[in-house]
Structures are given as C-alpha cells and as structure tokens.
Design an enzyme around this catalytic site. Sequence first.
Site, short mmCIF file in Angstrom:
data_model
loop_
_atom_site.label_atom_id
_atom_site.label_comp_id
_atom_site.label_asym_id
_atom_site.label_seq_id
_atom_site.Cartn_x
_atom_site.Cartn_y
_atom_site.Cartn_z
N GLU A 149 -2.92 7.97 -2.24
CA GLU A 149 -2.29 7.43 -3.17
C GLU A 149 -1.88 6.00 -2.49
O GLU A 149 -0.81 5.81 -1.97
CB GLU A 149 -1.25 8.99 -3.40
CG GLU A 149 -1.63 10.02 -4.02
CD GLU A 149 -2.15 10.21 -5.52
OE1 GLU A 149 -1.81 8.99 -6.39
OE2 GLU A 149 -2.70 11.60 -5.95
N CYS A 208 4.32 1.45 -8.03
CA CYS A 208 2.91 2.12 -7.58
C CYS A 208 2.36 1.66 -9.33
O CYS A 208 1.56 0.77 -8.71
CB CYS A 208 2.92 3.07 -7.10
SG CYS A 208 2.93 4.73 -8.09
P1 NAD Z 1 6.52 2.59 3.92
O1 NAD Z 1 6.53 1.77 3.99
O2 NAD Z 1 7.60 3.76 3.44
O3 NAD Z 1 5.28 3.82 4.50
C1 NAD Z 1 4.78 4.42 3.54
C2 NAD Z 1 5.19 5.38 4.93
O4 NAD Z 1 3.25 5.59 5.14
C3 NAD Z 1 5.95 6.07 5.61
O5 NAD Z 1 6.20 7.33 5.74
C4 NAD Z 1 5.72 5.37 6.56
O6 NAD Z 1 6.72 5.82 7.78
C5 NAD Z 1 4.31 5.75 7.63
N1 NAD Z 1 3.59 4.33 8.12
C6 NAD Z 1 4.26 3.67 7.89
N2 NAD Z 1 3.42 2.88 8.63
C7 NAD Z 1 2.63 3.73 9.56
C8 NAD Z 1 1.72 3.45 10.31
N3 NAD Z 1 1.32 2.60 11.33
N4 NAD Z 1 1.07 4.59 11.31
C9 NAD Z 1 1.82 5.27 10.62
N5 NAD Z 1 2.80 5.62 9.52
C10 NAD Z 1 3.19 4.87 9.24
O7 NAD Z 1 5.99 2.84 2.07
P2 NAD Z 1 5.60 0.96 1.48
O8 NAD Z 1 3.59 1.42 2.08
O9 NAD Z 1 5.43 0.35 2.21
O10 NAD Z 1 5.22 1.37 0.63
C11 NAD Z 1 4.68 0.69 -0.87
C12 NAD Z 1 3.29 0.99 -1.16
O11 NAD Z 1 2.92 1.90 -1.43
C13 NAD Z 1 2.33 0.03 -2.51
O12 NAD Z 1 1.20 -1.12 -1.69
C14 NAD Z 1 2.65 0.49 -3.63
O13 NAD Z 1 1.96 0.65 -4.55
C15 NAD Z 1 1.84 2.01 -2.43
N6 NAD Z 1 2.73 3.34 -3.49
C16 NAD Z 1 1.73 4.04 -3.75
C17 NAD Z 1 2.24 5.13 -5.13
C18 NAD Z 1 0.76 5.99 -5.29
O14 NAD Z 1 1.29 6.98 -5.94
N7 NAD Z 1 -0.42 5.32 -5.35
C19 NAD Z 1 3.12 5.57 -5.25
C20 NAD Z 1 4.17 4.88 -4.65
C21 NAD Z 1 3.91 3.46 -3.41
#
Ligand code: NAD
Length: 470
Positions: free
Chosen positions: A224, A258
């Site tokens: 997602e 998102c």
């Molecule tokens: P975040 O930084 O919390 O990362 C998401 C998860 O990935 C966390 O649990 C984190 O610990 C893990 N993570 C981070 N780096 C990692 C790595 N190198 N290796 C393994 N795991 C790792 O959140 P984010 O990515 O900044 O979230 C924002 C993004 O998510 C935006 O692009 C947003 O559009 C998208 N998003 C999508 C949805 C959806 O339903 N499609 C919902 C919310 C957010």
Amino acid sequence: MPIAVESAPAPRTDPAAIPECVRRVRHGFESGKTRPIAWRLGQLERLRALLVENGDALVETLREDLGKPVLEAWAADIVGVAAEIKGFRKKLRRWMRPERVATPLEQRPARARIVREPLGVVLIIAPWNYPLQLLFTPMVAAIGAGNGAVLKPSEVTAHTSALLAKLVPEYLDPDCIALVEGGVAETTALLAERFDHIFYTGNGSVGRIVMEAAARHLTPVTLELGGKSPCIVDRDVDVAVAARRIAWGKFLNAGQTCIAPDYVLVHREREAELVETLKQTLDAWYGEAPRENPDFGRIVNDRHHQRLAALLKDGEVVVGGECDASDRYVAPTLLRNVRFDSALMREEIFGPILPILTVRDVDEAIDVVNRGPKPLALYVFSRDPGVEDAVVSRTSSGGVCVNATLWHLANPNLPFGGVGASGMGAYHGRHGFETFSHRKPVVRRSTRFDPRFAYPPYSRFKVWLLKRML
Ligand code: NAD
C-alpha cells in the site's frame, strides 16, 4: 498557544529476540488455535475492547506524536477500525462458508467448492500517518481470515508505538499475535524471517526493499504505497462544494494522508474563483491563526518539516506559507504559478501545501495525469457526466472519487489499494478477508461411476473422440 508535539526516542524490540517471537506465533498458528471462528471473533472483540477502553490514552499519544486533532484521531484511527471490526463480526461467518461452484457436464458426477483457508503467519508493517488505522485495519482482516500476525508499528510515532506495545499483549492472544517495535534494524531482522504474507504500508522505496526480502522466501506481498494524487476541477463545477471537499481531504491530518489531493488541475476560467473560495473556506475553518487552532495538526518530525519548508519556494504563496520549526508547524497553504517541472510537482507533498495549476480543458488534465506514475487516488469535480467518463476511462489509478475526496476509502464494500507505482493488492471488508486467505479449490468425485476413457491404453478412437470436443 502552540500545540505541543514531542519527540520521543523510538522504542525497540531486541533484534535478537525477533526470530523467537516469529517462531512463537508460528507455533500458535500451527496448533490450529486461530482457525475456529470463535477465536477469530473473540480476538476482534478484544481489539474493540482495547480501542474502547484506551481510546482517550491513544488519542493523547496521537496528539503528542502528530498534534492530531481529537476528532480526527477518533474518526480515522479509532472509529474507522471499530467499523471494520463491526463489518467482520457481521459477515465473517458468511465469508468463511465454502463456496459451491458449477461442475462442467463432462466432469460430472462430481462437486466443486472453494474453501478459504488462512495463509499462515503474516507480517503487517505500518507507517506513522494513521498509526492505528493502518496497523489494525489489515490486522482485522488477517485475524478474520484465521492467520497469526506479527505487527510492526512505525517508530516515527514513538508514543503511540510504545502504548501499542503495552496494550497488544494485554488484550490479544500472545500465542498468535505479537508486536515488534523499532525501525530499520528491527524491520530488517523481521524481513529475514519467513512469513506467509507481508502487508506493507508506506513509501515506495521501502516497498521495494520489502518486496525483495519477500522474494527470498517466495512470500506474497500487498504493498500500500503513495504518490501524487491529482485533483481535476472542470469548468462545469459547483466551486463552493468542490472547495470544501478538496480542503477537507487536503488539510486533514495536516496533509499527511496517502490519498490527500496532492495538487489541483483547475480549468483556467475557474482558477480565480476556486482560489478565493478555498481561501474563505480555510479562514472559516481555522481562523486567522491556524497555528493556535486545535483542529489543525502538526508535521510528524523535523526531517519532514524541513522538506516541506523547502517546497514552499516552488510557487507563489496565496494563502498561508508560514512555518515554525519549534512546533513543526506548516500553515495550510495554497500555491499558484507552480511549474510542472518543479520539485513540488515531482515528489509526493505529504503536507498541508496545495499547488493549484491551470489547464485548458479536461484533455490537458488527463495528459498531465498520464505523464506521471499511476496515482493512488484520482479526484474529479464536474457536473458533466462526459468529463467523469473521460477521466475514469482514460486514466489509471488506485481509486477514483467524483465530486468527493477520500470517500472511497470509507466504503468497506470497495477494494482499497494502489496500482502500478502506488501499490499492489487491496483490502477493506471482504477484500481484506480475501487478501489474507488462500482460495483453495476442492473437487469431490463420486466413486460409483468411473469411465475408462481417460486411462491408458490411448486408442485412436479416444483421440478421435477427444478431437470432437474442440
Ligand atoms: P514510515 O517511515 O513509518 O515507514 C513505514 C514502515 O517501514 C515503518 O514501519 C518503518 O519502520 C519501515 N521502514 C522504514 N525504512 C525501512 C527500511 N529501510 N527497511 C525496512 N523497513 C523500513 O512511513 P513512510 O514510508 O514515511 O509513510 C509515508 C508514505 O506512505 C507516503 O508515501 C504515503 O503516501 C504512504 N502511505 C500509503 C498508504 C496507503 O494506504 N496506500 C497509507 C499511508 C501512507
């Protein structure tokens, strides 16, 4: 009085303890405990109790992490999950029933059915923007489908993660549901383990890491992801309604949604009116000092605050534009005269900054959308059914709302997910149940009648007869 958002050190699970934690959940799953409907419904009821009995405390951690307004926290992070639980409690028995399917004449006498079986032990990795919704909604589906689950909340919303780490083992069955806290190191340790499905929500770069790790164990994934969700505003539009609905979808959670409209493509003849109406809407909602208004949230951390502050230079500020690093405030901001090739238009904004660009007509808007990666959501505001048809049929996106924003996410009968760069797979309601189930075909033949046609020896007559079936 500025809203206090506090940084907290990210709590962590010892990476050395992770293999044992996954083993425990697998053992729980293999014991057969998660399969009966009574266990599934019981766990969903316990999750509801967790939310009801700790709602105020969870809303408080969301305020500490994100300055999340009380109503937004209750609506999106608590009531939304409770609604998903309610849907599962009402319909799960029906979804779990084997599905009879027809048997072709030449295969009779036989009966065929599809049985939904749990996949096994699933990993759910959640981001920070809706820390409860995006952890628990997939969990409801995973548990409803009879799986064991390992949960990994985001370390970025550290207060919420710490409270969840305390509550989850208190309320949910620790033999079959575990929560691991931490960031990159802990998630990397988790990804080294074998799961039967990985459900990841977050940005696309980490999505690639997750998919690569999953490939090593041939584990299926749901991704997602995000991206820039465009919002097209046609010439034939009710501007007052459009402005309210766009502003609501954009400035909720300070733009950190998102599927928030990322940018607006408005017919050039309606731009001035739209900007003015959006301005009046923001004034009416947040007043002259949105910073003092408890209905407007904060940016999650300093890194994102700096990133957003830098994006402001890419356009002419017509409303807002103020930033204060001390409480990670970015005002609700409207920008115009933005260039299509600026950084603002290349990366997902994920904050309360709304660029408004003009187009000649809907064809130009569709061209702009189709030049970029496939978005997670696409919005079109128009009273003209021809425009609606053109946008729906000539673009590809995770979902579409006509004369609305975010609305498709709230309907549990619709699959929610991305396509192309915005993700793969979907969930919500029955779609989530299916995501976490294997659809196993089962055929049962009668033993009373056993024609020898298919067995050797393969005579020329049998070949001739077979060819008659072409
Ligand atoms: P975040 O930084 O919390 O990362 C998401 C998860 O990935 C966390 O649990 C984190 O610990 C893990 N993570 C981070 N780096 C990692 C790595 N190198 N290796 C393994 N795991 C790792 O959140 P984010 O990515 O900044 O979230 C924002 C993004 O998510 C935006 O692009 C947003 O559009 C998208 N998003 C999508 C949805 C959806 O339903 N499609 C919902 C919310 C957010």
